[in-house]
Every structure is written in C-alpha cells, then in structure tokens.
Write an enzyme that holds these catalytic residues in place. Structure first.
Site, PDB file in Angstrom:
ATOM      1  N   LYS A  62       6.948 -14.164  -2.612  1.00 32.76           N
ATOM      2  CA  LYS A  62       7.772 -13.519  -3.640  1.00 32.76           C
ATOM      3  C   LYS A  62       8.790 -14.513  -4.193  1.00 32.76           C
ATOM      4  O   LYS A  62       9.050 -14.556  -5.396  1.00 32.76           O
ATOM      5  CB  LYS A  62       8.469 -12.293  -3.045  1.00 32.76           C
ATOM      6  N   GLN A  89      12.572  -6.055   2.484  1.00 25.41           N
ATOM      7  CA  GLN A  89      11.208  -6.168   3.016  1.00 25.41           C
ATOM      8  C   GLN A  89      11.036  -5.243   4.226  1.00 25.41           C
ATOM      9  O   GLN A  89      11.817  -5.294   5.177  1.00 25.41           O
ATOM     10  CB  GLN A  89      10.937  -7.635   3.401  1.00 25.41           C
ATOM     11  N   ASP A 101      11.150  -1.670  -6.076  1.00 24.09           N
ATOM     12  CA  ASP A 101      10.036  -1.191  -5.254  1.00 24.09           C
ATOM     13  C   ASP A 101       9.699   0.266  -5.581  1.00 24.09           C
ATOM     14  O   ASP A 101       8.639   0.760  -5.177  1.00 24.09           O
ATOM     15  CB  ASP A 101      10.409  -1.268  -3.766  1.00 24.09           C
TER      16      ASP A 101
END
Ligand code: NDP
Length: 290
Positions: free
Chosen positions: A50, A94, A117
């Site tokens: 990422k 994460q 997200d």
C-alpha cells in the site's frame, strides 16, 4: 480469464493522472495514513504494498507502525490525531488487530469522511440505503471487474459465498444495487452446491482453499474468487490458491478471476481510488470520474 492485474494497473494510472488536478486546487496531494500494529507477516507485506502504491500514484503516504502490545487508548489517540490532520484524507487501520484492541471501537473512531476502507457503520449504512458512501475496497474491485466483463448486471442471479462485514455483506449490497437477485451463503447454508450451480455470478469469499469446484459452477457463469489461501506446495514451499479450484472451474465458467492476479490487485487500486474520492469530498470538489 479476467486479468485483475491489468485492470488494477489501469485504475491506478487513472488515479495517478487525476492527482495533479487535485493538487493544483488543494495545494497538496491526497494523503493516505496507514496504521500497522505489530509486524505480523501478511499485514506487514500488505502495508508495504500500500505504501508503494500510494507513492506511485503521487499521493502522500503516512505509515504509522505501532508495537503489537499497543493499548487501545494509544491507538484511539493516534486515530484522533489522524482525524484532525488536514493533509490526511484517508485512514486505514490494517486488520486484524491484537486481542487487547476492539476492532469495532477503532473503526467507529475513524472520521467517516476519511474511512477509505468503508467499514465505519455510517458508510456501511449508507451503502445499505443506496446512498453515496465510501465503499469497501475488495467488493468494489469485484464489482468493477464484473461490470466490465458483463456490462449491465440487472436481473442476474448472484450468489455470494461468505457474509463477512469486509467482503460478503458489502458485496451483496453492491450487487443488489445493480439489480441482481442476490443470495448470500455462509457456513450454515444447506446444500451450497445447489445454490452455486444456479449462479450467473458467483463470488467466493470464504477462506477455504479450492472449496468450490467445477462441478459446483453453472456453465457460462462469471466466477470471482476473493479467497487468498496459502497451501503447502511440497518441498518446504507454499503457493497461493483461491476459494475456487481454478482448473476445474475455468473449464465450465464463462469468465473467472485467477489467484493470484485477480481480485487482490484490485483491492489496492480501489484503495487509492477511494482516497482520491475522499480528498475531493473533503475539499468540497465534485467527485472525480475515476
Ligand atoms: P471471514 O473469515 O471473515 O468470512 C468467511 C465467510 O465464509 C463467513 O461468512 C463464513 O460463514 C463463510 N464460510 C466459512 N466456511 C464456509 C463453508 N464451508 N461454506 C460456506 N461458507 C463458509 O473471511 P473474509 O470475508 O475476511 O475473507 C474471505 C477470504 O477472502 C479469505 O480467504 C481472505 O484471505 C480473502 N480476502 C481477500 C482479499 C483480497 O484483497 N483479495 C481481501 C479480503 C479478504 P459464517 O459467517 O457462517 O462463519
């Protein structure tokens, strides 16, 4: 074969091409903050990719690495700082998180406008209501691949195997919004093969290596394999496989995503796309075409 790698490269290039336009108005590039707790193998690898993808898109990346024994209070304090940071448009914590941290508390602490997200209850609710929302990256990546391959999805029978908040449920909502007839299957479903064999669109998000085989697929169906499973390849080596047994399913399906090289690359590309969208919305600019 649906080439997710190629489609993801196109999406990333389109996002990168839109960054200078945003920067010229906002006087800064879009910014993505990623929080990694611990140095657990797969999560650390995902965060590095990422980080790389953010830089390649011309965005600012802010990676915060916290020790595995970080307290929930300290993690929430970092999220609060990132919520307040003007140059951060997207915040990604994460997952999974260590047991001392409640993931729901962390997700709910993220400013919904920065929730790239799409896991915050406000964004999940908006998705369910059919309102504009930041949408979870993996299912949105699957939808992009499906739309491109099939065009209009209306009226098709879609079967989603898996009902997680991250993949299965938002995937079902997205397909419903496309006017598919949606069936959601899970570990308590009876006679799963009868359902999957009736699917024009089959999305597998289970986490069980090669569970769905060619005999479980309707001839001509479009199969999207979200699963990422590491299995023993003998000789001390391992390899990645999906939730679908590729060779037998590919012989029956009309189209199928491979693992690796299918859904996985789309997830990161959509993450960048969502960050670009969040940046535009926060700056009061119209949504980009990407
Ligand atoms: P979860 O473990 O959260 O959910 C798995 C789902 O599968 C659950 O709903 C579970 O049902 C269902 N399930 C388990 N066993 C069966 C069975 N025998 N028959 C039918 N359904 C079953 O996983 P995620 O949704 O987070 O991830 C799914 C897979 O996708 C994993 O392999 C993961 O690695 C991968 N993944 C890939 C991503 C990518 O970028 N390509 C991103 C995210 C995930 P129940 O609810 O009843 O327990």
């Amino acid at each position: 074969m649906i080439d997710g790698r190629a489609r993801a490269a196109e999406l990333r290039a389109a996002v990168a091409a839109a960054v200078p336009g945003f920067a010229s108005v906002a006087h800064r590039p879009p910014g993505l903050a990623v929080v990694l707790v611990g140095e657990d193998g797969p999560s650390a690898v995902y965060v590095r990719s990422k980080e790389r993808a953010t830089a390649e898109a011309g965005m600012s990346g802010f990676v915060h690495r916290l020790p595995a024994d970080v307290s929930q209070a300290d993690l929430l304090a970092l999220v609060a700082r990132l919520n307040a940071a003007p140059d951060v448009d997207g915040i990604l914590v994460q997952l999974p998180l260590p047991p001392q941290v409640n993931p729901h508390a962390v997700i709910e602490a993220i400013d919904p406008a920065k929730d790239i997200d799409g896991f915050h209850p406000l964004n999940a609710g908006r998705l369910a209501l059919g309102e504009p929302a930041l949408t979870p990256c993996t299912p949105l990546g699957c939808l992009i691949l499906l739309r491109e391959r099939l065009g209009d999805l209306a009226g098709r029978h879609a079967v989603v195997v898996g009902r997680s908040n991250i993949v299965g449920k938002p995937m079902a909502q997205l397909l419903l919004a496309e006017s598919c007839t949606v069936t959601v299957a899970h570990s308590r479903t009876r006679d799963l093969p009868a359902l999957t064999r009736a699917a024009d669109i089959l999305v597998a998000a289970v986490g069980r290596p090669e569970m769905i085989r060619g005999a479980d697929v309707k001839p001509g169906a479009c199969v999207i394999d979200v699963g990422i499973n590491r299995v023993d390849a003998g000789g001390g080596k391992s390899r990645l496989v999906g939730d679908v047994h590729f060779d037998s399913a590919a012989a029956v399906a009309g189209a199928i995503t491979p693992v690796p090289g299918g859904v996985g690359p789309m997830t990161i590309a959509v993450l960048l796309r969502n960050t670009l969208h969040a940046a535009h919305a926060r700056a009061g600019l119209p949504a980009p075409a990407v």
